[in-house]
Design an enzyme around this catalytic site. Structure first.
Site, short mmCIF file in Angstrom:
data_model
loop_
_atom_site.label_atom_id
_atom_site.label_comp_id
_atom_site.label_asym_id
_atom_site.label_seq_id
_atom_site.Cartn_x
_atom_site.Cartn_y
_atom_site.Cartn_z
N ASP A 43 -13.62 -1.49 -26.32
CA ASP A 43 -13.97 -2.88 -26.01
C ASP A 43 -14.83 -2.92 -24.74
OD1 ASP A 43 -14.05 -5.61 -25.66
OD2 ASP A 43 -12.06 -5.70 -24.72
N ASP A 47 -12.44 -8.62 -23.89
CA ASP A 47 -11.73 -9.65 -24.66
C ASP A 47 -10.61 -9.07 -25.53
OD1 ASP A 47 -13.12 -8.40 -26.65
OD2 ASP A 47 -14.14 -10.19 -27.40
N ASP A 51 -15.88 -3.57 -29.82
CA ASP A 51 -17.17 -4.17 -30.16
C ASP A 51 -18.26 -3.11 -30.23
OD1 ASP A 51 -17.63 -3.74 -27.38
OD2 ASP A 51 -16.59 -5.64 -26.98
N ASP A 224 -17.17 -0.54 -50.48
CA ASP A 224 -15.78 -0.98 -50.57
C ASP A 224 -15.39 -1.28 -52.02
OD1 ASP A 224 -13.42 -1.92 -49.02
OD2 ASP A 224 -13.89 -3.85 -49.92
N GLU A 283 -15.70 4.11 -52.23
CA GLU A 283 -14.26 4.00 -52.06
C GLU A 283 -13.69 3.69 -53.44
OE1 GLU A 283 -10.55 1.48 -50.31
OE2 GLU A 283 -12.28 0.55 -51.21
C1 NOJ Z 1 -10.58 -1.54 -49.04
C2 NOJ Z 1 -10.66 -1.60 -47.55
O1 NOJ Z 1 -10.69 -0.30 -47.03
C3 NOJ Z 1 -9.48 -2.41 -47.10
O2 NOJ Z 1 -9.29 -2.34 -45.71
C4 NOJ Z 1 -9.68 -3.82 -47.56
O3 NOJ Z 1 -8.55 -4.59 -47.25
C5 NOJ Z 1 -9.91 -3.87 -49.08
N1 NOJ Z 1 -10.78 -2.85 -49.55
C6 NOJ Z 1 -10.49 -5.19 -49.47
O4 NOJ Z 1 -11.82 -5.27 -49.05
MG MG Z 2 -14.84 -7.01 -27.06
#
Ligand code: NOJ
Ligand code: MG
Length: 557
Positions: A43, A47, A51, A224, A283
């Site tokens: 960070d 905050d 980031d 994803d 993934e």
């Molecule tokens: C897989 C991601 O790695 C996970 O963190 C997320 O909650 C789900 N897909 C939904 O996007």
């Molecule tokens: Mg920050």
């Protein structure tokens, strides 16, 4: 000759220079990529939330660690109901993380240090705050804007029952009702409506989003829920298989791993191929015998070998899995993509400290402290990393694993933020235990993560695991990773050849790679002598003598 530093210097001259010249293989085929969970990494502005400028400040650390690339978890504008996997605008940065200028500066600075950058793309769903969903929810039934999502009438006399029995990965029904009575599909949180990928407008939009980030210097994408984008649009009930991601192993499942999704992957590949040297990693939680489908030459460059991650610390299981993965990836001219931890699973030193077959993937409520042997877990984790790094293919590391961080399984309920906690009706704790802010220093309000407190509390023992506590300390997990990455970069071939050591004593999983490096992992039950004349170059624990203790690994020539 057992301590890391000494052994490392020795190795450089001892090993054959038999590897092929650098640059003959695409960079990603044997890259080591470090996953940055932005919110918990560093960070810069006090905050309590990590980031982009925090990442920039740690690029020298990552270069010194020896990684080839970064995968940065979603940093887009988002209400952060699911850690940013709920994207409100794919072309802007969430203000809590920084600005688009910070992001492009970060990519440039990483490149200057020889580090590539992968951006996390989320095509299966948007946030309910995305302008498309706001428009769709306000539009009359049947409006074209609704067709970008999966919105259907309910069942039952007055449509008050969901369209079918599909369940959300996070718990409960996968359908949520709109005020006008129709239902939208969300395979994850209610704030993550699934997109309708059969709609050409959705397809065009994502091609453009890919180009947007490629034009800003991204070297590629982690995609994803790559196994979930196509649904059976006749919406049959699914067999009740529970809510975990391993659903994907059910054949002909109505929403996981369907053949139709590969059409969209090929569209993206065309976009990437118009640029130089870019890549994408899927993934996809699929069985090893489906992995190759994602890795065909006109599809993904990489797809995580999640069965390896899910394997127990067990010689036969790991060997079988590695061989299956090598065969599956090799069948389409690709190579495996290994990983032991990420932001969704219990950290592997904790997993490996639990008895085999513990249901660690259910994000357990408050334990299981009594079953945990944390010391054995860390020893196995350190052996596991030498095993994984010696295998053919590429490797993804999850931030903090180089410090040997365990899962923080005992976070108080009132600090939990993962939607799994609420959607499971407080029966599953969720994934926050692997997302605790990184300890950089020995002291300070959040051990160097921030000038103030972090968004999740760190346990006291994180001080001794901090980067500061481990840097330059022989035998520390951090120095083990650095030595292993240096050796791997210099001496492991980028080709996928591997020879299994069938003559190794029982309990040992052993293999050698072209160039002469051998790796032995001892799964027990007793210590085993290394072969006569073995010249050890790196061991997972120091001072093991000529014996390889249980739960340790050695690299030797
Ligand atoms: C897989 C991601 O790695 C996970 O963190 C997320 O909650 C789900 N897909 C939904 O996007
Ligand atoms: Mg920050």
């Amino acid at each position: 000759m057992r301590s890391f530093g000494f052994a490392l210097r020795h190795t450089v001259t001892a090993m054959n220079e038999a590897t092929e010249p650098a640059g003959t293989e695409p960079w990603w085929r044997n890259a080591v990529i470090y996953q940055v969970y932005v919110r918990s990494f560093a960070d810069s502005d006090g905050d309590g939330t990590g980031d982009i400028n925090g990442i920039r400040s740690k690029l020298p650390y990552l270069a010194e660690l020896g990684v080839d690339g970064l995968w940065v978890n979603p940093w887009y504008a988002s209400p952060l109901r699911d850690g940013g996997y709920d994207v409100a605008d794919y072309r802007s940065i969430e203000p809590i993380y920084g600005t688009i200028d910070d992001a492009t500066a970060m990519i440039e600075e990483a490149h200057e240090l020889g580090i590539r950058v992968l951006v996390d793309l989320v095509p299966n769903h948007t946030s309910s705050d995305h302008k498309w969903f706001i428009e769709a929810s306000a539009a009359p039934i049947g409006d074209r804007s609704r067709d970008r999502y999966i919105i259907r009438d309910g069942t039952g006399v007055d449509g008050s029952e969901p369209p079918n029995n599909w369940t959300s990965v996070f718990g409960g029904s996968a359908w949520e009702r709109l005020p006008d009575g129709q239902w939208y599909l969300h395979l994850f949180d209610t704030s993550q409506p699934d997109l309708n990928w059969t709609n050409p407008e959705v397809q065009d939009e994502f091609r453009d989003i890919f180009r947007f980030w490629l034009d800003r210097g991204a070297d590629g994408f982690r995609v994803d829920v790559a196994h979930g984008m196509a649904k059976d649009m006749s919406f049959p009930d699914a067999e009740a298989t529970g809510s975990v991601l391993s659903n994907a192993k059910t054949p002909n499942h109505p929403y996981w791993d369907r053949d139709d999704l590969h059409v969209y992957v090929r569209q993206w590949r065309e976009v990437l191929d118009a640029y130089n040297d870019r890549m994408m990693v899927a993934e996809a939680w699929v069985a090893p015998d489906r992995l190759h489908l994602y890795l065909r030459p006109d599809e993904y460059h990489q797809s995580f070998a999640f069965d390896f991650l899910q394997s127990n610390w067990d010689r036969e299981e790991l060997e079988t899995n590695v061989q299956q993965t090598l065969a599956a990836t090799g069948s389409v001219g690709s190579v495996p993509t290994w990983t032991l931890s990420n932001h969704d699973v219990m950290r592997h030193p904790t997993r490996y400290g639990l008895p085999n077959d513990t249901k660690w993937r259910t994000w357990p409520l408050d334990g299981p402290h009594d079953l945990l042997d944390a010391e054995a877990g860390l020893r196995r984790a350190r052996a596991g990393i030498l095993f994984m790094l010696a295998l053919p293919g590429s490797v993804y590391l999850y931030q903090g694993e180089e410090l040997g961080l365990p899962e923080v399984y005992d976070l108080d309920h009132d600090v939990l933020d993962d939607p799994v906690w609420t959607l499971s009706g407080n029966t599953q704790k969720g994934r926050d235990g692997c997302r605790v802010p990184i300890p950089w220093e020995r002291t300070g309000p959040s051990l160097g993560f921030s000038s103030g407190e972090g968004w999740l509390p760190q346990p006291d023992y994180f001080a001794d695991l901090s980067a500061e506590s481990q840097k330059g300390v022989p035998g520390s997990t951090l120095e083990l990773y650095r030595s292993a990455l240096t050796l791997r970069r210099q001496h492991l071939p980028s080709t996928a050849e591997i020879e299994w050591d069938d003559s190794a004593p029982g309990g040992i999983l052993g293999f050698s790679r072209p160039g002469g490096l051998r790796c032995w992992v001892n799964f027990g039950p007793g210590s085993v002598g290394l072969p006569d004349g073995a010249d050890v170059v790196l061991t997972s624990e120091s001072d093991t003598g000529s014996q390889l203790a249980v739960d340790t690994a050695a690299w030797f020539v």
